[in-house]
Design an enzyme around this catalytic site. Structure first.
Site, PDB file in Angstrom:
ATOM      1  N   HIS A 158      -0.534   6.929  -6.804  1.00  0.00           N
ATOM      2  CA  HIS A 158      -1.450   6.658  -7.914  1.00  0.00           C
ATOM      3  C   HIS A 158      -2.705   7.525  -7.781  1.00  0.00           C
ATOM      4  O   HIS A 158      -3.277   7.644  -6.683  1.00  0.00           O
ATOM      5  CB  HIS A 158      -1.838   5.181  -7.941  1.00  0.00           C
ATOM      6  CG  HIS A 158      -0.693   4.288  -8.325  1.00  0.00           C
ATOM      7  ND1 HIS A 158      -0.477   3.057  -7.744  1.00  0.00           N
ATOM      8  CD2 HIS A 158       0.299   4.459  -9.231  1.00  0.00           C
ATOM      9  CE1 HIS A 158       0.596   2.506  -8.285  1.00  0.00           C
ATOM     10  NE2 HIS A 158       1.082   3.337  -9.191  1.00  0.00           N
ATOM     11  N   GLU A 161      -6.012   6.401  -6.090  1.00  0.00           N
ATOM     12  CA  GLU A 161      -5.859   5.889  -4.724  1.00  0.00           C
ATOM     13  C   GLU A 161      -5.859   7.046  -3.719  1.00  0.00           C
ATOM     14  O   GLU A 161      -5.212   7.002  -2.678  1.00  0.00           O
ATOM     15  CB  GLU A 161      -4.588   5.050  -4.626  1.00  0.00           C
ATOM     16  CG  GLU A 161      -4.633   3.831  -5.556  1.00  0.00           C
ATOM     17  CD  GLU A 161      -3.336   3.022  -5.596  1.00  0.00           C
ATOM     18  OE1 GLU A 161      -2.409   3.334  -4.819  1.00  0.00           O
ATOM     19  OE2 GLU A 161      -3.253   2.094  -6.420  1.00  0.00           O
ATOM     20  N   HIS A 303      -0.973   2.621  -0.534  1.00  0.00           N
ATOM     21  CA  HIS A 303      -1.665   2.363  -1.793  1.00  0.00           C
ATOM     22  C   HIS A 303      -3.006   1.703  -1.486  1.00  0.00           C
ATOM     23  O   HIS A 303      -3.322   1.400  -0.340  1.00  0.00           O
ATOM     24  CB  HIS A 303      -0.826   1.434  -2.685  1.00  0.00           C
ATOM     25  CG  HIS A 303       0.407   2.076  -3.247  1.00  0.00           C
ATOM     26  ND1 HIS A 303       0.496   2.510  -4.556  1.00  0.00           N
ATOM     27  CD2 HIS A 303       1.601   2.352  -2.680  1.00  0.00           C
ATOM     28  CE1 HIS A 303       1.688   3.027  -4.773  1.00  0.00           C
ATOM     29  NE2 HIS A 303       2.382   2.947  -3.645  1.00  0.00           N
ATOM     30  N   TYR A 343       8.125  -4.830  -9.802  1.00  0.00           N
ATOM     31  CA  TYR A 343       9.400  -4.182  -9.531  1.00  0.00           C
ATOM     32  C   TYR A 343       9.339  -2.680  -9.822  1.00  0.00           C
ATOM     33  O   TYR A 343       8.325  -2.158 -10.247  1.00  0.00           O
ATOM     34  CB  TYR A 343      10.506  -4.833 -10.377  1.00  0.00           C
ATOM     35  CG  TYR A 343      10.594  -6.329 -10.180  1.00  0.00           C
ATOM     36  CD1 TYR A 343      11.147  -6.866  -9.027  1.00  0.00           C
ATOM     37  CD2 TYR A 343      10.083  -7.210 -11.142  1.00  0.00           C
ATOM     38  CE1 TYR A 343      11.220  -8.238  -8.835  1.00  0.00           C
ATOM     39  CE2 TYR A 343      10.143  -8.577 -10.965  1.00  0.00           C
ATOM     40  CZ  TYR A 343      10.715  -9.090  -9.805  1.00  0.00           C
ATOM     41  OH  TYR A 343      10.768 -10.452  -9.615  1.00  0.00           O
ATOM     42  N   GLU A 362      -1.232  -1.920   1.094  1.00  0.00           N
ATOM     43  CA  GLU A 362      -2.396  -1.896   0.197  1.00  0.00           C
ATOM     44  C   GLU A 362      -3.662  -1.833   1.057  1.00  0.00           C
ATOM     45  O   GLU A 362      -4.147  -2.840   1.556  1.00  0.00           O
ATOM     46  CB  GLU A 362      -2.402  -3.134  -0.704  1.00  0.00           C
ATOM     47  CG  GLU A 362      -1.220  -3.210  -1.658  1.00  0.00           C
ATOM     48  CD  GLU A 362      -1.325  -2.242  -2.834  1.00  0.00           C
ATOM     49  OE1 GLU A 362      -2.383  -1.605  -2.993  1.00  0.00           O
ATOM     50  OE2 GLU A 362      -0.337  -2.125  -3.588  1.00  0.00           O
TER      51      GLU A 362
END
Length: 395
Positions: A158, A161, A303, A343, A362
């Site tokens: 992403h 990130e 992430h 998902y 994360e």
């Protein structure tokens, strides 16, 4: 650092003089035999050339003493007993500190610069382009080690990130330093990791998105008008997770993708659009093909944010995955999360298709992109978690 020996000698002699394991020299110079010929250029990992101009004439012994070099090494490098005043020498200087960027916004150019610096300093690092992004940016995979166990780690699926790439590249740097100088990596012998594991790293999966977040719409080039439209005219792209065409790359995998299609945005945008079908984007296809080619035993996707570890997908992971995540949770303080109403992610597909351990980490807490003030804490936690994966006897 490249050196040219003026006298022939054993490779083990070079290793001793530079305080390096012999296998590191072999890895950096795969063409070498155990005997190095005179006038043969070789790569010496972990060293850089320091340019010195002598103010006065010096003997070989005086030069060795002044610059803390073994006299035998001076002979091998220069094959002379006398150095006149004004002589310009490139003396080997050992590098024992990290060279990657750490406290700055980490865009694609900085990542490439760091990759180049690491490759120059540690020529046993293997690297290759595994795909190109929508904007044509080459995405690099790095490989360290020669073991049968294959582990893959990636960052910046992403765009907002990007701090994950910053932290991951610092870990790569520390690993290479530990291998080169025969040290421990966070308490574990780096030489054993190198022998046992082939570590694959894609430090920046989505560089188009990262550059858009950091530099704004000008980084989109031919897609500038499109990203302005998808961002509803706002010049602020800090919330952008997707690739440059507005597809969320971590919702692109054939792992209940149809669930995300039903409930997520139906059109491209800054985040959450899973595409019109799985694997439509060059970035998601590139990662899919990499895994298919390399047949990894485990994958870790980095992430932000939430300080959580996602480790399950429809209970298709092996039983020992839970043991690993419990250890990660204990050592890092992050929360292990098994059930997740989310998902089509990279680790979901990996677990579901290969039935091997996969983890989404994360990192940090707050609002993306996380502030640089968190980078030390993020890095320390990341290292703790990665070492659990790398040192596991179960994988």
């Amino acid at each position: 650092m490249e050196i040219t020996l003026q006298e022939s000698c054993q490779l083990s002699t070079v290793a001793t003089l530079f305080h390096l394991p012999t296998y590191v020299l072999f890895a950096a110079n795969p063409f070498l035999s155990t005997h190095v010929k005179a006038q043969q250029a070789i790569q010496v990992p972990g060293y850089t050339a320091k340019s010195v101009i002598l103010d006065e004439e010096m003997t070989d012994a005086a030069l060795a003493s002044a610059y803390k070099l073994p006299l035998r090494l001076v002979h091998l490098l220069y094959n002379t007993s006398f150095f006149p005043a004004g002589a310009e020498l490139a003396l080997p200087q050992r590098v024992t500190h990290s060279v990657t960027s750490f406290r700055q916004h980490y865009d694609y150019a900085t990542c490439l610069q760091d990759i180049g610096a690491l490759y120059q300093l540690f020529p046993f690092l293997r690297m290759r382009t595994v795909y190109k992004t929508v904007l044509g940016k080459p995405v690099t995979e790095l490989q360290i080690g020669k073991g049968k166990k294959k582990i893959h780690v990636n960052a910046s699926f992403h765009g907002n990130e990007w701090i994950t790439s910053l932290a991951l590249m610092r870990f790569v740097n520390e690993y290479l330093l530990a291998v080169t100088h025969d040290k421990k990596l966070f308490g574990y012998p780096a030489s054993k990791l190198y022998r046992d594991i082939t570590l694959s790293i894609v430090p920046m999966v989505n560089p188009d998105g990262v550059d858009l977040v950091i530099h704004g719409s000008k980084a989109a080039y031919d897609y500038e008008e499109l990203v302005h439209f998808l961002n509803e005219g706002s010049p602020d792209f800090k919330g952008w997770k997707a690739n440059i065409t507005g597809v969320d790359l971590n919702k692109q995998y054939p792992a209940k993708w149809e669930y995300e299609q039903l409930r997520k945005p139906k059109l491209p945008g800054p985040r959450d659009f899973p595409g019109l079908s799985p694997l439509t984007e060059p970035e998601s296809i590139g990662m899919y093909d990499l895994v298919g080619t390399e047949d990894f035993h485990s994958v870790v996707a980095l992430h932000t944010q939430g300080e959580e570890i996602y480790w399950s997908f429809e209970e298709k992971e092996p039983p020992f995955a839970e043991e690993l995540v419990i250890q990660m949770e204990y050592l890092s303080g992050y929360k292990a999360v098994k059930e997740l109403d989310n998902y089509a992610g990279f680790k979901d597909w990996f677990i579901g298709f290969y039935q091997r351990p996969g983890f989404t980490i994360e990192l940090g807490k707050g609002q993306n992109p996380l502030p640089l003030e968190q980078v030390d804490t993020i890095y320390n936690k990341l290292c703790t978690i990665l070492m659990v994966v790398l040192t596991s006897d179960s994988i």
